[in-house]
Enzyme design. Structure first.
Site, PDB file in Angstrom:
ATOM      1  N   TYR A   1       0.874  -1.180   0.000  1.00 53.03           N
ATOM      2  CA  TYR A   1       0.000   0.000   0.000  1.00 53.03           C
ATOM      3  C   TYR A   1       0.904   1.220   0.000  1.00 53.03           C
ATOM      4  O   TYR A   1       1.843   1.323   0.795  1.00 53.03           O
ATOM      5  CB  TYR A   1      -0.883  -0.001   1.254  1.00 53.03           C
ATOM      6  CG  TYR A   1      -1.728   1.240   1.379  1.00 53.03           C
ATOM      7  CD1 TYR A   1      -3.007   1.284   0.855  1.00 53.03           C
ATOM      8  CD2 TYR A   1      -1.232   2.383   2.018  1.00 53.03           C
ATOM      9  CE1 TYR A   1      -3.787   2.433   0.959  1.00 53.03           C
ATOM     10  CE2 TYR A   1      -2.000   3.530   2.120  1.00 53.03           C
ATOM     11  CZ  TYR A   1      -3.273   3.554   1.588  1.00 53.03           C
ATOM     12  OH  TYR A   1      -4.032   4.689   1.685  1.00 53.03           O
TER      13      TYR A   1
ATOM     14  N   GLU B   1      -3.340   7.343  -4.303  1.00 50.60           N
ATOM     15  CA  GLU B   1      -3.271   6.114  -3.521  1.00 50.60           C
ATOM     16  C   GLU B   1      -3.065   4.933  -4.464  1.00 50.60           C
ATOM     17  O   GLU B   1      -3.880   4.712  -5.356  1.00 50.60           O
ATOM     18  CB  GLU B   1      -4.570   5.927  -2.743  1.00 50.60           C
ATOM     19  CG  GLU B   1      -4.566   4.698  -1.842  1.00 50.60           C
ATOM     20  CD  GLU B   1      -5.934   4.472  -1.196  1.00 50.60           C
ATOM     21  OE1 GLU B   1      -6.060   4.664   0.016  1.00 50.60           O
ATOM     22  OE2 GLU B   1      -6.873   4.114  -1.932  1.00 50.60           O
TER      23      GLU B   1
END
Ligand code: GDP
Ligand code: MN
Length: 390
Positions: A109, A197
């Site tokens: 992530y 993101e």
């Protein structure tokens, strides 16, 4: 402004963030052709909606033939995808993105965002990326690494490398991840983004690093500086009304009631919405006009309210002051009301600069409005005009 995954990937690719080859498609046959054009032996078909959680909701499908790619696309296109982030109504799938699939060994992530408490761009990263990021982040908060960027210094290469190593990477994947962080930072600052993101940033079986999913948000107030994004408004799942309002520099949000509201100032507008509720009514919208709004922009706003057939009465609340004048608002109301064939009750509450001039202008133009003497009176009159809650 939200970008679609395929738009964000195209943008990041230009900055050197590695992404799989992909083609966007609007029909099932385009999707099948896309898979054939991309080549390879397996593909991922991905619904393009502004929401995460697509994988769990059936919006991401792995397929092994171009025919299957077409079928998967056909099953998604035209449906409303309901994910954990869309609400019960879901979001309509108008396009799918076809990508060559890859063998994922690890899912990282990586996100760049603005830490508002620090006023700085910061990176968050975790070695436990993928679809379960929320759960793993909660269960194991120590596994989230943070890097705050000092704008006067920029990214510090040793800190970037350290972040890659904190993710448990070494060798080529660590170097590639560090490079991706640098590229994301440049893309973030140059695009006036508020979020980029990447989840997952995949490390493949062969040690390659690839951004498999990107979510990117541009600061609405900076979009005017970026013609490349401005042209994407129409695809940004923003309603036609909101695009129209933006054209006239009005802040507009559609709501469910039947009182069309125009107010000078967002804070005052919120107060007016609350007051309508308290008096037993419901606003059809939020509309905030800027102090420097012209009478033509005001007229455009009133036209929008009149065009909404759910709107049964208008309520205009303007507080003159600074550069905002009530007579400018009045002229705008008069322009729109004189040309319309739709005559509905209009309640006006002016206060401050040029209040009397504004009221006089509406009287002289013979626009039939009811003046209110204070805010509570205005809200009561508007609710009475529509006969209470619709
Ligand atoms: P999201 O559910 O909306 O976040 O959609 P993603 O694009 O992240 O896709 C969901 C999941 O599908 C990812 O977390 C990956 O695990 C998986 N995925 C996406 N692309 C590929 C791929 O090319 N190969 C493999 N093996 N998995 C993929
Ligand atoms: Mn994802």
């Amino acid at each position: 402004m939200n970008l679609h995954e395929y738009q964000a990937k195209e943008f990041l690719k230009a900055y050197g963030v590695p992404v799989p080859p992909g083609i966007v498609a609007a029909t099932d046959s385009e999707a099948a052709d896309a898979a054939a054009t991309l080549g390879g032996s397996s593909w991922v078909v991905k619904a393009q909606v502004h929401a995460g959680g697509r994988g769990r909701a059936g919006g991401v499908k792995l397929v092994k033939s171009s025919t299957a790619a077409g079928e998967a696309a056909g099953a998604m296109l035209g449906t409303r995808l309901v994910t954990a982030q869309t609400g019960a109504q879901g979001k309509e799938v108008k396009r799918v993105y076809i990508e060559q699939a890859c063998d994922v060994a690890r899912e990282i992530y990586l996100a760049a965002m603005i830490d508002r408490s620090l006023g700085r761009v910061s990176f968050l990263a975790s070695s436990e990326g993928g679809e379960n990021i929320e759960e793993t982040a909660q269960a194991n908060p120590d596994n989230i690494h943070k890097l705050v960027v000092d704008p006067n210094v920029g990214l510090v290469p040793t800190e970037v490398q350290a972040m890659a190593e904190d993710l448990g990477l070494s060798g080529a994947p660590a170097t590639a991840t560090a490079k991706a962080i640098e590229a994301v930072y440049k893309a973030f600052t140059e695009s006036d983004a508020s979020l980029i993101e990447i989840n997952p940033l995949a490390v493949t079986d062969t040690g390659e690093v690839l951004a498999l999913d990107v979510k990117m948000v541009i600061d609405d107030n900076a979009v005017f500086r970026h013609p490349e994004f401005e042209k994407l408004w129409d695809e940004a799942e923003v309603s036609a009304d909101e695009i129209e309002a933006r054209r006239h520099e009005l802040n507009y949000v559609h709501m469910d009631g039947n009182i069309g509201v125009m107010v000078s100032g967002a804070g005052l507008a919120l107060g007016v919405l609350d007051l309508l509720k308290a008096k037993g009514g419901d606003a059809a919208n939020f509309m905030d006009v800027r102090p420097v709004a012209t009478r033509d922009q005001i007229a455009a706003g009133i036209r929008m309210l009149l065009a909404d057939t759910k709107v049964k009465a208008l309520l205009v609340v303007a507080m003159g002051g600074g550069v905002l004048r009530c007579d400018t608002i009045a002229e705008g109301i008069a322009i729109a009301c004189k040309e319309t064939t739709r005559h509905i009750p209009a309640i006006v509450r002016f206060a401050g600069t040029a209040k009397e001039l504004g009221e006089l202008a509406l009287q002289n133009q013979a626009v039939g409005v009811t003046f209110a003497h204070d805010l509570a009176d205005a809200a009561e009159k508007a609710v009475a005009a529509v006969g209470g809650r619709g």
